[in-house]
Structures are given as C-alpha cells and as structure tokens.
Design an enzyme around this catalytic site. Structure first.
Site, mmCIF file in Angstrom:
data_model
loop_
_atom_site.group_PDB
_atom_site.id
_atom_site.type_symbol
_atom_site.label_atom_id
_atom_site.label_comp_id
_atom_site.label_asym_id
_atom_site.label_seq_id
_atom_site.Cartn_x
_atom_site.Cartn_y
_atom_site.Cartn_z
ATOM 1 N N GLY A 183 14.417 -13.245 -5.676
ATOM 2 C CA GLY A 183 15.914 -13.789 -4.648
ATOM 3 C C GLY A 183 16.995 -12.568 -3.921
ATOM 4 O O GLY A 183 17.690 -12.982 -3.955
ATOM 5 N N LEU A 210 -3.415 -2.086 -1.706
ATOM 6 C CA LEU A 210 -3.015 -3.410 -2.299
ATOM 7 C C LEU A 210 -3.876 -4.276 -2.334
ATOM 8 O O LEU A 210 -3.467 -4.389 -0.690
ATOM 9 C CB LEU A 210 -2.037 -3.501 -3.010
ATOM 10 C CG LEU A 210 -1.738 -4.588 -4.304
ATOM 11 C CD1 LEU A 210 -2.052 -3.401 -6.175
ATOM 12 C CD2 LEU A 210 -0.269 -5.068 -4.093
ATOM 13 N N GLY A 259 2.385 -3.018 3.919
ATOM 14 C CA GLY A 259 3.381 -4.259 4.181
ATOM 15 C C GLY A 259 2.378 -5.698 4.246
ATOM 16 O O GLY A 259 1.562 -5.736 4.087
ATOM 17 N N GLU A 260 2.896 -6.754 4.711
ATOM 18 C CA GLU A 260 2.665 -8.038 5.239
ATOM 19 C C GLU A 260 3.665 -8.317 6.493
ATOM 20 O O GLU A 260 5.010 -8.264 6.518
ATOM 21 C CB GLU A 260 3.322 -9.032 3.685
ATOM 22 C CG GLU A 260 2.488 -8.517 2.920
ATOM 23 C CD GLU A 260 1.248 -8.711 3.061
ATOM 24 O OE1 GLU A 260 0.329 -9.529 3.669
ATOM 25 O OE2 GLU A 260 0.183 -8.534 1.880
ATOM 26 N N VAL A 316 -4.435 -7.658 -0.787
ATOM 27 C CA VAL A 316 -3.373 -9.150 -0.455
ATOM 28 C C VAL A 316 -3.898 -10.375 0.354
ATOM 29 O O VAL A 316 -4.439 -11.524 0.018
ATOM 30 C CB VAL A 316 -2.132 -9.146 -0.732
ATOM 31 C CG1 VAL A 316 -1.521 -10.292 -0.404
ATOM 32 C CG2 VAL A 316 -1.402 -7.786 -1.723
ATOM 33 N N CYS A 348 0.522 -1.034 -0.171
ATOM 34 C CA CYS A 348 -0.051 0.105 0.225
ATOM 35 C C CYS A 348 0.539 1.359 -0.108
ATOM 36 O O CYS A 348 2.005 1.196 -0.045
ATOM 37 C CB CYS A 348 -0.732 0.111 1.353
ATOM 38 S SG CYS A 348 -1.923 -1.540 1.649
#
Length: 619
Positions: free
Chosen positions: A381, A55, A82-83, A57, A2
C-alpha cells in the site's frame, strides 16, 4: 525484478580484451545477485557491455537477459529491471505494425517498442522499470527510469567510460572506481538523510537517472531528457465523478499489477491503503478459486510495551485480525526481535549502499527476507499517503507556515551531536534551504490557485519528490535484497496525474484525511477499516532496544579511536544524549525517528564509512 549493470565507451573496443571486460561484467552482476538469484548473463560489444541478474517472474523460460534482437543488420541488446503492466496492449499494437515476438516476456516488448518508436517510447509504458538498451546503429546507449522512480538506476562517468547499475555497489566493480565524499555528500547524509536530493548518488561522481527521464550516451556526450512530468490543470469533475474515476484508476492499477507467472501475496497492516490492495487482490483470486496470502509485521513485546501517541495512535494487530478474517486470507504474523532489528542495521546499509531509515529499514529488511522464503512477488500500500494527503503535515498549520521540509522542520536534533567545527564546515541550514527552495520553485501551479491551495500543492510536490522517493528506495532495497519483488499500485502515473489536480476539499472531504481514497474502498472494506485513523509503519517500544543501541554507540564509536564518524561528533554532547530519556512522540525524520532511530542512523553512518573505506574531502 532484476539487477542491471554495464558500461559504454566510444574510445575503447572492449572485444579486444574480452576476458578482462567480461570479468568486470560478471563481478557487476554478482554484486547484485540478491536482486536476481534465478539467472544471469552478460553481453559484450565493441563499445558497450551489459550485465544482468534475473528474478524470474514473467516467462521464466524465455526471458533470459541480456536479450538480443536483430534488425536491419544490427544486433540490439537490452537489460531490464521491472514489470510492464500494459504488455498485452503494447504487444498487440506492435504486432499490428508488423513486429513479431519470440518470447512472451515484457523485456522483448520494450526492446521492440524502442526499435519501432525511438528514444522517447517510454511514454507508452505503464510499469515500474529501469533499463539500458545498446543501439549499435545509432552508436548510443539509452538509460531509462520509470515515472515515479520505483526502480533505481545509478551512473557515473569515469574518464570517458559511462558506468551504470541498479545499485551503487556494482559501480565499484570498475577498476579504479573509489568511494569518495565531499561537502555535498556529507550534507546529504547529515542534513537531508535518509532522504536525498533527486539525481544525487551521495558518493562523489555518482548520480542517478531522474524519475520520468531517459539518458543518451553518444560519441558527442551524455544528455538526460524528461519524457513525463506532472501538470496542473483545472479540475472540472463533480465529487461523485471524481470518486468514480479515482476508484476505476485504483482498481485497474491493482488488477494490472497482479500479473505474474508465480504466486503473489500482499503486505497487510490493517490500514486503508494495504487493506484496499489486499481486498482487490483477494477478490480477483477468489474468481479463480485461489486464496490470497497476506503478511503483517510487528515487534516482539509490543503488545505489552506499546504506548499510543499522536503519530502512532493504535496498534495494527486488531485491525489486521479483522481484515484477514474479512478477506479469508492465509495470513502470517511476522515479528522482529530487539536484537534482530539492531543486527540488521548493517545489512540495511549493505542493501542500500547508504545509511537508510534506521530500524524502520532494518526491520523491513528482515520481514522481507521472511516473506521471500515463500513468495517472489508482493503488492503493498506504499505511496497512498503522499498522493492522497495522509500525513500529518498536510493538515498542520505549522507545516504551512514553515519554509522548509515539513518532515524535518527543526535541524537542531541533527546538529545536536556534531562538533562545532564540522557544523561550520557543513553550513547545513544553507544547504537544506537551497534544496528546499529548488524543489518548491519547480511545483506545477495554476494562476487560479488560492494562497492556501498553492501551499498545498507545494507540500504535495515535496512529498512526491522527496518523501515518497525515500520510501520507494526503502521498499526496493529491502525487498530486492532477498529477491522479493514489491509492487506499488498507488504509484501508477495515471493515479498521480488525476489526483494531483483534485481539490483538497475533495481529497479531504469534511476534513477527513484521505476521504477520497476511503470512499473508493466503500464496496471493498469494512467501515472500521475505512475510517481507521492513520497509523504508520510500526516501531518497537521496548526500552531494551534503546539501551542496546546506546551500548553499541559507545562500543563501536565513542570507545573506538578508529571510528570514522567519531571526528565529526562532540563526545560530551553524545554522552549526554545517550543518557537522556527518549521522546517517542517527537520525530527526527518523518513520523518515526525519535532518539532510538537517531542512534541507529549514527551506527549506520559509521558502518557505511568503514565498509566502503570512504575517502572524505574536507575542502
């Protein structure tokens, strides 16, 4: 992911002029709407305003922000980007303490954890995050950023009003906020860029919350506090135990970061880092009868134009093909044309609000825009080289001897095009040296470190605090510009804490770069992939790209008297440079910045100065 933003002032009551300040909050989230195109919201209290672009998720239906929670007669508010990867454990812990939840979103878990534990609660979080919490009971605003700095959070104090935002552009929505640049900012651009000093927002008066820190804005003022830092400790595990623990941490991080209520994908270059992430994701999805979607990137014509060098020994395509077949993934080969990567240079500045990593950045911006057409979440990665010692400067003697940043050991290339008066004003060598010494002196050390191990710690520290930050900034801005959430499993703080103290002879066992990580992939990857020599993010070898950039430098800078960067350049030096053949094996920054990238960076600086109408103070 976000975009968050807002303001706080204890000498104003914003609710007395709700139309005016709600309008500012709306402009702030609109300027960041690319970060969150699915939803938006604002919250206005007496002394604070919060704005959010979302956003979706996790919990698409219940995660609207700003999120409010009532407790003790007060209404608390949060905006969050964030997550959280330990949501389940933290929710259970908070529930046992008597807390209840109205949603399944991690946003509510974070706000509840703050109410339960107070300002230092961020040490309990595992994730990537930047958030602001308005606490009406304590009459304060809390700003917080994750340990590695994956998610951005900028701020500025303007006549007693604290402004904050995920991206710098939103700060300029505040009335009277102007873009200014002083000697420090000019040195950041010309001497340090595309890296920048931690906490520095380049623009005069704009700063960034440091990774692993939270800040409090109260009636008494602004203060910043660390809640996490790397510490050096003796490593007592055997090599087999080290491999076992590292493998467990890497696998757990990747699996945790797969959490999503929408489909995920991965970036796949055919190198050890992205291949291991993709292999674990593919294995986990296969258990559920699902197939992983992977993406690789290259440049049109590189099949014919590629020339191996010490920095880029091989092309990705053969290894990508092998790995995609091994995974059984639904693979997509994306290519960027010469004109596309040149055209995206300006959009790259739009995404960063600063000059960036030139065509390395512009091409990734394009690739992310294509991935976002089908996915909202990807795993990458990124960061493995910084943590496990993959870059050439971990191994070269000249980097050990040089008392400067190992990815920019010679400033002559940066100075080559600048006029003498501007060089005298910048005093670039002194500025860069001061930033280097400040960072090196912060390196966590052990008294038992040998001189060589001490120097390895210094180089590792510089990589984590500088080079990794540059790549994390690049990944966040290029992905979020198209509403794509990019996750970085290797930047899990538990991995950093453990691997930081692993001796070099274990990290690079038998002289093999990233041997420890290669061993972690033994059960997941083909040997050809595990033992592949490092090859960095691809670049174009099309000479037409170089000619295209040279033409744009002449047209947009040298032949335009109004060009804002022109007064800093020596015209004759610049013309000679444009007519000289490029050395594609000699870097200007990191491993990729040869002459074409330097031209691209110059074009970005010029566009940046124009776009923001930056007022420059040469005092």
């Amino acid at each position: 992911m976000c975009g968050i933003s807002g303001f706080c002032d204890f000498h104003q009551d914003f609710t007395c002029h709700p139309g005016k300040f709600s309008g500012i909050l709306t402009r702030m989230h609109r300027l960041q709407s690319h970060r969150g195109p699915d939803d938006h919201g604002i919250y206005l209290a007496g002394h604070a305003g919060l704005s959010h672009a979302r956003l979706s998720v996790i919990d698409p239906d219940g995660g609207h922000q700003p999120m409010l929670k009532k407790s003790g007669g007060y209404t608390y508010a949060i905006v969050y980007n964030g997550e959280l990867y330990n949501t389940k454990e933290l929710r259970q812990e908070l529930s046992l303490l008597g807390n209840t939840f109205a949603t399944t979103s991690d946003t509510e878990v974070i706000l509840t954890a703050y109410l339960e534990y107070g300002a230092g609660f961020a040490s309990r979080l595992n994730g990537i995050f930047a958030f602001a919490i308005w606490d009406p009971a304590a009459c304060r605003l809390l700003l917080c950023r994750d340990r590695c700095g994956v998610k951005p959070l900028f701020y500025s104090l303007q006549d007693g009003t604290l402004l904050f935002a995920s991206e710098i552009k939103a700060l300029f929505a505040w009335p009277g906020m102007k873009a200014r640049l002083d000697r420090q900012g000019l040195n950041e651009i010309f001497g340090m860029g595309p890296a920048r000093t931690g906490g520095c927002g380049v623009f005069q008066g704009i700063c960034e919350i440091l990774p692993g820190n939270f800040a409090l804005y109260e009636n008494s003022g602004f203060s910043q506090h660390g809640y996490w830092k790397l510490e050096s400790r003796p490593h007592e595990d055997s090599y087999p135990t080290t491999v076992e623990k590292t493998t467990a941490l890497v696998l757990d991080s990747i699996r945790r970061q797969m959490v999503s209520d929408v489909p995920i994908c991965t970036f796949l270059s055919g190198g050890i880092d992205s291949s291991l992430v993709s292999a674990v994701c593919a294995s986990e999805l296969r258990k559920k009868g699902e197939r992983l979607c992977t993406f690789s990137f290259d440049f049109t014509g590189n099949q014919e134009n590629f020339k191996a060098n010490s920095f880029q020994p091989s092309q990705d395509r053969p290894y990508v093909e092998q790995m995609a077949a091994f995974l059984g993934s639904e693979h997509h080969y994306l290519e960027c044309t010469t004109s596309c990567q040149a055209d995206y240079l300006k959009q790259s500045v739009d995404a960063h609000d600063l000059p960036a990593m030139a065509d390395v950045d512009s091409s990734l911006l394009y690739f992310c825009s294509q991935v976002s057409l089908s996915h909202k979440v990807t795993l990458t990665g990124e960061c493995a080289d910084e943590i496990f010692g993959g870059y050439p400067w971990f191994h070269k003697e000249e980097c050990f001897l040089a008392r400067t940043f190992p990815w920019t050991m010679d400033l002559k290339a940066r100075q080559a095009l600048l006029n003498d008066d501007f060089l005298d004003y910048l005093n670039m060598e002194e500025y860069v040296a001061a930033r280097y010494e400040e960072s090196v002196n912060e390196t966590p050390r052990l008294p038992s470190d040998t001189p060589k191990e001490r120097r390895r710690r210094e180089i590792s520290w510089l990589n984590l605090k500088w080079f990794m930050q540059t790549l994390l900034n690049r990944m966040d801005r290029t992905s979020m510009y198209s509403g794509l959430e990019a996750r970085v499993p290797f930047a899990d703080h538990r991995i950093l804490e453990y691997v930081w103290n692993v001796p070099w002879d274990m990290k690079a066992r038998n002289g093999v770069a990233k041997a420890l990580l290669r061993e972690c992939g033994r059960d997941y990857l083909p040997n050809e992939i595990r033992h592949r020599r490092k090859s960095p993010y691809p670049k174009t070898y099309d000479k037409g790209y170089e000619a295209l950039l040279a033409g744009r430098v002449r047209e947009e800078i040298l032949h335009d008297p109004s060009s804002p960067v022109l007064p800093f350049l020596d015209r004759q030096k610049t013309e000679r440079f444009l007519n000289s053949p490029s050395d594609y094996g000699k870097p200007w920054y990191g491993q990729l910045m040869a002459a074409p990238q330097m031209m691209a960076y110059l074009l970005q600086i010029n566009y940046w100065l124009q776009k923001y109408q930056i007022k420059i103070s040469l005092k």
